[in-house]
Scaffold this motif. Structure first.
Motif, PDB file in Angstrom:
ATOM      1  N   ILE A  91       3.649  10.334   6.797  1.00  0.00           N
ATOM      2  CA  ILE A  91       5.182  10.208   7.388  1.00  0.00           C
ATOM      3  C   ILE A  91       6.158  11.972   7.811  1.00  0.00           C
ATOM      4  CG2 ILE A  91       7.857  10.321   6.936  1.00  0.00           C
ATOM      5  CD1 ILE A  91       7.129   8.045   5.341  1.00  0.00           C
ATOM      6  N   LEU A  92       5.439  13.020   7.185  1.00  0.00           N
ATOM      7  CA  LEU A  92       6.102  14.250   7.706  1.00  0.00           C
ATOM      8  C   LEU A  92       5.015  15.249   8.629  1.00  0.00           C
ATOM      9  CD1 LEU A  92       8.139  14.866   4.594  1.00  0.00           C
ATOM     10  CD2 LEU A  92       9.638  13.864   6.849  1.00  0.00           C
ATOM     11  N   SER A  93       4.154  14.330   8.449  1.00  0.00           N
ATOM     12  CA  SER A  93       2.648  14.964   8.564  1.00  0.00           C
ATOM     13  C   SER A  93       3.174  15.519  10.236  1.00  0.00           C
ATOM     14  CB  SER A  93       1.717  14.863   9.399  1.00  0.00           C
ATOM     15  OG  SER A  93       0.745  14.930  10.219  1.00  0.00           O
ATOM     16  N   PRO A  94       2.956  17.336  10.760  1.00  0.00           N
ATOM     17  CA  PRO A  94       2.932  17.566  12.066  1.00  0.00           C
ATOM     18  C   PRO A  94       1.870  17.140  13.460  1.00  0.00           C
ATOM     19  CG  PRO A  94       2.292  19.186  10.524  1.00  0.00           C
ATOM     20  CD  PRO A  94       3.047  18.227   9.689  1.00  0.00           C
ATOM     21  N   LYS A  95       1.061  16.742  12.240  1.00  0.00           N
ATOM     22  CA  LYS A  95       0.336  16.654  13.435  1.00  0.00           C
ATOM     23  C   LYS A  95      -0.051  14.718  14.685  1.00  0.00           C
ATOM     24  CE  LYS A  95      -3.367  14.811  10.089  1.00  0.00           C
ATOM     25  NZ  LYS A  95      -4.634  15.332   8.730  1.00  0.00           N
ATOM     26  N   TYR A  96       1.017  14.368  13.708  1.00  0.00           N
ATOM     27  CA  TYR A  96       0.873  12.873  14.836  1.00  0.00           C
ATOM     28  C   TYR A  96       2.832  13.615  15.986  1.00  0.00           C
ATOM     29  CZ  TYR A  96      -1.667  11.428  10.638  1.00  0.00           C
ATOM     30  OH  TYR A  96      -2.415  11.043   9.397  1.00  0.00           O
ATOM     31  N   THR A  97       2.324  12.471  16.543  1.00  0.00           N
ATOM     32  CA  THR A  97       3.241  12.348  17.604  1.00  0.00           C
ATOM     33  C   THR A  97       3.583  10.554  18.109  1.00  0.00           C
ATOM     34  OG1 THR A  97       1.687  12.101  19.479  1.00  0.00           O
ATOM     35  CG2 THR A  97       2.554  14.657  18.345  1.00  0.00           C
ATOM     36  N   LYS A  98       2.615  10.079  17.636  1.00  0.00           N
ATOM     37  CA  LYS A  98       3.161   8.464  18.034  1.00  0.00           C
ATOM     38  C   LYS A  98       3.328   7.473  16.308  1.00  0.00           C
ATOM     39  CE  LYS A  98       1.256   8.756  22.274  1.00  0.00           C
ATOM     40  NZ  LYS A  98       0.229   8.858  22.886  1.00  0.00           N
ATOM     41  N   ILE A  99       3.494   6.650  16.161  1.00  0.00           N
ATOM     42  CA  ILE A  99       3.820   5.830  15.564  1.00  0.00           C
ATOM     43  C   ILE A  99       4.101   4.090  15.726  1.00  0.00           C
ATOM     44  CG2 ILE A  99       6.777   5.391  15.194  1.00  0.00           C
ATOM     45  CD1 ILE A  99       6.338   5.188  11.687  1.00  0.00           C
ATOM     46  N   GLY A 100       2.986   3.123  14.799  1.00  0.00           N
ATOM     47  CA  GLY A 100       3.706   1.569  16.056  1.00  0.00           C
ATOM     48  C   GLY A 100       3.760   1.157  13.685  1.00  0.00           C
ATOM     49  N   ILE A 101       4.622  -0.247  13.986  1.00  0.00           N
ATOM     50  CA  ILE A 101       4.912  -0.411  12.803  1.00  0.00           C
ATOM     51  C   ILE A 101       5.271  -2.123  12.670  1.00  0.00           C
ATOM     52  CG2 ILE A 101       6.854  -0.358  11.138  1.00  0.00           C
ATOM     53  CD1 ILE A 101       7.817   2.096  11.369  1.00  0.00           C
ATOM     54  N   GLY A 102       4.282  -2.895  12.197  1.00  0.00           N
ATOM     55  CA  GLY A 102       3.870  -3.818  12.176  1.00  0.00           C
ATOM     56  C   GLY A 102       4.880  -4.324  10.235  1.00  0.00           C
ATOM     57  N   ILE A 103       5.769  -5.293  11.041  1.00  0.00           N
ATOM     58  CA  ILE A 103       6.328  -6.027   9.557  1.00  0.00           C
ATOM     59  C   ILE A 103       6.565  -7.288   9.779  1.00  0.00           C
ATOM     60  CG2 ILE A 103       8.927  -6.278   8.981  1.00  0.00           C
ATOM     61  CD1 ILE A 103       9.723  -3.378  10.069  1.00  0.00           C
ATOM     62  N   ILE A 104       5.757  -7.976   8.758  1.00  0.00           N
ATOM     63  CA  ILE A 104       5.378  -8.892   8.764  1.00  0.00           C
ATOM     64  C   ILE A 104       6.242  -9.655   7.187  1.00  0.00           C
ATOM     65  CG2 ILE A 104       3.770 -11.099   9.155  1.00  0.00           C
ATOM     66  CD1 ILE A 104       3.956  -9.450  11.388  1.00  0.00           C
ATOM     67  N   HIS A 105       6.557 -11.004   7.801  1.00  0.00           N
ATOM     68  CA  HIS A 105       7.461 -11.646   5.990  1.00  0.00           C
ATOM     69  C   HIS A 105       6.480 -12.371   5.715  1.00  0.00           C
ATOM     70  CE1 HIS A 105      11.362  -9.786   7.080  1.00  0.00           C
ATOM     71  NE2 HIS A 105      11.012 -10.419   8.281  1.00  0.00           N
ATOM     72  N   GLY A 106       6.532 -12.182   4.221  1.00  0.00           N
ATOM     73  CA  GLY A 106       5.624 -13.396   3.492  1.00  0.00           C
ATOM     74  C   GLY A 106       4.380 -12.674   2.787  1.00  0.00           C
ATOM     75  N   GLY A 107       3.851 -13.272   2.224  1.00  0.00           N
ATOM     76  CA  GLY A 107       2.944 -12.810   1.160  1.00  0.00           C
ATOM     77  C   GLY A 107       3.784 -11.924  -0.292  1.00  0.00           C
ATOM     78  N   PRO A 108       2.945 -11.218  -1.046  1.00  0.00           N
ATOM     79  CA  PRO A 108       3.816 -11.233  -2.447  1.00  0.00           C
ATOM     80  C   PRO A 108       4.825 -10.779  -2.625  1.00  0.00           C
ATOM     81  CG  PRO A 108       1.580  -9.763  -2.836  1.00  0.00           C
ATOM     82  CD  PRO A 108       1.636 -10.215  -1.238  1.00  0.00           C
TER      83      PRO A 108
END
Length: 119
Positions: A91-108
């Motif tokens: 999360i705090l890495s300066p080497k990253y510039t882009k993010i994509g988040i997948g939130i899916i309801h379900g599972g344990p």
């Protein structure tokens, strides 16, 4: 969740991550895959590693990473990720510039969260 991630980055003096819809799609697919195939981990029995998944999607990068969480809410998942040294580092890495988040309801855990990072 993106707002929470970017707030942490701002507190650390880092630039915000931009949402990249290509990796939103890979992250959503990973969360769905974990629920469908009953596992929790970076190595998928169907998708391989996140880097394999990105390659198949035609995504190029200099650096990439993945955070996974299973939890009941965005806030609880974010708190758990920030309390984990490895996930916090992504999360705090300066080497990253882009993010994509997948939130899916379900599972344990109630909801599966996948964060994909690119730099």
């Amino acid at each position: 969740m993106v707002r929470l991630v970017n707030a942490e980055r701002a507190s650390a003096g880092l630039a915000p991550l931009a949402i990249d819809m290509r990796i939103v799609q890979t992250a959503r697919a990973k969360s769905r895959d974990m629920i469908s195939n009953g596992y929790f981990g970076h190595q998928s029995p169907t998708l391989g590693l996140p880097f394999d998944q990105m390659k198949v999607a035609g995504i190029t990068y200099r650096s990439a990473g993945e955070n996974l969480a299973g939890n009941q809410s965005v806030a609880a998942a974010h708190k758990a990720l920030m309390n984990s040294p490895g996930h916090r580092a992504n999360i705090l890495s300066p080497k990253y510039t882009k993010i994509g988040i997948g939130i899916i309801h379900g599972g344990p855990y109630g909801t599966m969260f996948t964060q994909h990072f690119l730099g």
